[in-house]
Design an enzyme around this catalytic site. Structure first.
Site, short mmCIF file in Angstrom:
data_model
loop_
_atom_site.label_atom_id
_atom_site.label_comp_id
_atom_site.label_asym_id
_atom_site.label_seq_id
_atom_site.Cartn_x
_atom_site.Cartn_y
_atom_site.Cartn_z
N ARG A 1 57.69 -22.03 -20.98
CA ARG A 1 57.33 -20.62 -21.02
C ARG A 1 57.85 -19.86 -19.80
NH1 ARG A 1 52.88 -20.18 -24.64
NH2 ARG A 1 52.12 -18.05 -24.77
N ARG B 1 44.16 -11.72 -36.56
CA ARG B 1 44.22 -13.20 -36.64
C ARG B 1 42.82 -13.82 -36.58
NH1 ARG B 1 47.92 -16.35 -32.65
NH2 ARG B 1 46.93 -14.95 -31.16
N ARG C 1 40.19 -15.40 -31.29
CA ARG C 1 40.41 -15.99 -29.98
C ARG C 1 39.98 -15.04 -28.86
NH1 ARG C 1 46.50 -18.41 -30.19
NH2 ARG C 1 46.59 -17.27 -28.22
N ARG D 1 49.63 -10.24 -22.12
CA ARG D 1 50.43 -11.39 -22.60
C ARG D 1 51.84 -10.96 -22.96
NH1 ARG D 1 46.55 -13.19 -27.12
NH2 ARG D 1 48.26 -14.51 -27.83
P1 AP5 Z 1 50.57 -17.06 -35.11
O1 AP5 Z 1 51.38 -18.05 -35.88
O2 AP5 Z 1 49.21 -17.45 -34.68
O3 AP5 Z 1 51.45 -16.48 -33.87
P2 AP5 Z 1 51.90 -17.16 -32.53
O4 AP5 Z 1 53.29 -16.73 -32.25
O5 AP5 Z 1 51.61 -18.63 -32.53
O6 AP5 Z 1 50.94 -16.37 -31.54
P3 AP5 Z 1 50.08 -16.81 -30.30
O7 AP5 Z 1 49.26 -15.61 -29.92
O8 AP5 Z 1 49.34 -18.10 -30.56
O9 AP5 Z 1 51.18 -17.06 -29.23
P4 AP5 Z 1 50.98 -17.14 -27.76
O10 AP5 Z 1 52.31 -17.66 -27.33
O11 AP5 Z 1 50.53 -15.91 -27.09
O12 AP5 Z 1 49.73 -18.15 -27.59
P5 AP5 Z 1 49.57 -19.66 -27.10
O13 AP5 Z 1 48.46 -20.26 -27.83
O14 AP5 Z 1 50.90 -20.37 -27.05
O15 AP5 Z 1 50.49 -15.71 -35.99
C1 AP5 Z 1 49.74 -14.60 -35.55
C2 AP5 Z 1 49.02 -13.95 -36.74
O16 AP5 Z 1 50.01 -13.38 -37.62
C3 AP5 Z 1 48.20 -14.94 -37.60
O17 AP5 Z 1 47.05 -14.28 -38.05
C4 AP5 Z 1 49.12 -15.27 -38.79
O18 AP5 Z 1 48.39 -15.56 -39.95
C5 AP5 Z 1 49.91 -13.95 -38.94
N1 AP5 Z 1 51.28 -14.15 -39.40
C6 AP5 Z 1 52.16 -15.13 -39.02
N2 AP5 Z 1 53.35 -14.96 -39.63
C7 AP5 Z 1 53.23 -13.84 -40.40
C8 AP5 Z 1 54.12 -13.13 -41.28
N3 AP5 Z 1 55.38 -13.55 -41.48
N4 AP5 Z 1 53.65 -12.03 -41.90
C9 AP5 Z 1 52.38 -11.59 -41.70
N5 AP5 Z 1 51.48 -12.21 -40.89
C10 AP5 Z 1 51.92 -13.32 -40.25
O19 AP5 Z 1 49.17 -19.43 -25.56
C11 AP5 Z 1 47.94 -18.85 -25.22
C12 AP5 Z 1 47.78 -18.89 -23.70
O20 AP5 Z 1 47.79 -20.26 -23.24
C13 AP5 Z 1 48.87 -18.21 -22.89
O21 AP5 Z 1 48.66 -16.81 -22.77
C14 AP5 Z 1 48.75 -18.95 -21.54
O22 AP5 Z 1 47.66 -18.47 -20.80
C15 AP5 Z 1 48.43 -20.37 -21.98
N6 AP5 Z 1 49.65 -21.17 -22.15
C16 AP5 Z 1 50.11 -21.74 -23.30
N7 AP5 Z 1 51.26 -22.39 -23.08
C17 AP5 Z 1 51.54 -22.26 -21.76
C18 AP5 Z 1 52.61 -22.68 -20.93
N8 AP5 Z 1 53.65 -23.39 -21.42
N9 AP5 Z 1 52.58 -22.33 -19.62
C19 AP5 Z 1 51.55 -21.64 -19.10
N10 AP5 Z 1 50.51 -21.18 -19.84
C20 AP5 Z 1 50.51 -21.49 -21.16
#
Ligand code: AP5
Length: 217
Positions: A88, A127, A161, A172
């Site tokens: 990331r 979501r 969430r 974010r």
């Molecule tokens: P969804 O598939 O849930 O989207 P996503 O891209 O996975 O979104 P996230 O919010 O989970 O991504 P993120 O990167 O912010 O979070 P993460 O958990 O990695 O889809 C979203 C919605 O849209 C759903 O309701 C779905 O049904 C709908 N949808 C999907 N496709 C669609 C379509 N085609 N049409 C219509 N609707 C659709 O990270 C969270 C936190 O964890 C970060 O902020 C950070 O604090 C920490 N973190 C995680 N990884 C790291 C790392 N590597 N380094 C440091 N901190 C980290």
């Protein structure tokens, strides 16, 4: 195959990763899901991660890289994996390269999911995630569960969430632009990036992703 999925919050990385991992028969490794599992088990790592996640910031590299490395070294990931949310930032990408090099492995592709900001904001606002399994993801309008608040797959409770509040989502997105987007250029210089539009029906996005991965092989 060893694949990295990149894209802004709400682009559909988790949604697509679940489908692609099933089709390609490789484990889906989401650092966000690993942190959320630690939070619900109230581990020390979970307590530390929660303070950063709730503010929309990245969890420090040291703990994130160690956690991701540990997961990638599990036996089910020997033949490949799909990374969702890791790396990331450029330091994490360099750490991943070093890890792969030590094992005489390399990435096959970096799939970049593109979606406009107003669309990702709408997706995140609607979501709902299952408490039993964060791979079970719904949207109140786009992909609603059959029964409100109940997971279609396992009957678990659906919740919003903590980091999906409007203010945290804005933070974010800012973190994505400043810290995560630079990894796209990093991987472009290695010729690994396939960019696809993440808009339109979920099935259509999966089809585009599989096509792009086929082209890259
Ligand atoms: P969804 O598939 O849930 O989207 P996503 O891209 O996975 O979104 P996230 O919010 O989970 O991504 P993120 O990167 O912010 O979070 P993460 O958990 O990695 O889809 C979203 C919605 O849209 C759903 O309701 C779905 O049904 C709908 N949808 C999907 N496709 C669609 C379509 N085609 N049409 C219509 N609707 C659709 O990270 C969270 C936190 O964890 C970060 O902020 C950070 O604090 C920490 N973190 C995680 N990884 C790291 C790392 N590597 N380094 C440091 N901190 C980290």
């Amino acid at each position: 195959m060893r694949i990295v999925l990149v894209g802004p919050p709400g682009a559909g990385k988790g949604t697509q990763a679940t489908r692609l991992a099933e089709t390609l028969q490789i484990p889906h490794i989401s650092t966000g899901d690993l942190f959320r599992a630690n939070i619900s088990q109230q581990t020390e790592l979970g307590k530390l991660a929660k303070s950063y996640m709730d503010a929309g910031n990245l969890v420090p590299d040291e703990v994130t890289i160690a956690m991701a490395k540990d997961r990638m070294e599990q036996p089910d990931a020997e033949g490949g994996f799909l990374l969702d949310g890791f790396p990331r930032n450029v330091s994490q990408a360099e750490a991943l390269d070093e890890l792969l090099e030590t094992e005489d492995m390399k990435l096959d592709a970096v799939l970049d999911l593109e979606a406009p900001e107003d669309e990702v904001v709408k997706r995140i606002a609607g979501r709902r995630v299952c408490r039993n399994d964060s791979a079970h993801v719904f949207h109140v309008t786009y992909t609603p569960p059959k029964k409100e608040g109940v997971c279609d797959v396992c009957g678990g409770e659906l919740y919003q969430r903590d980091d999906d509040s409007e203010e945290t989502v804005r933070k974010r997105l800012e973190v994505y632009h400043t810290q995560t987007e630079p990894i796209i250029d990093y991987y472009k210089s290695q010729g690994l990036v396939a960019t696809i539009a993440a808009t339109g029906p979920v099935d259509e996005v999966t089809r585009r992703a599989l096509e792009a991965l086929k082209r890259d092989q």
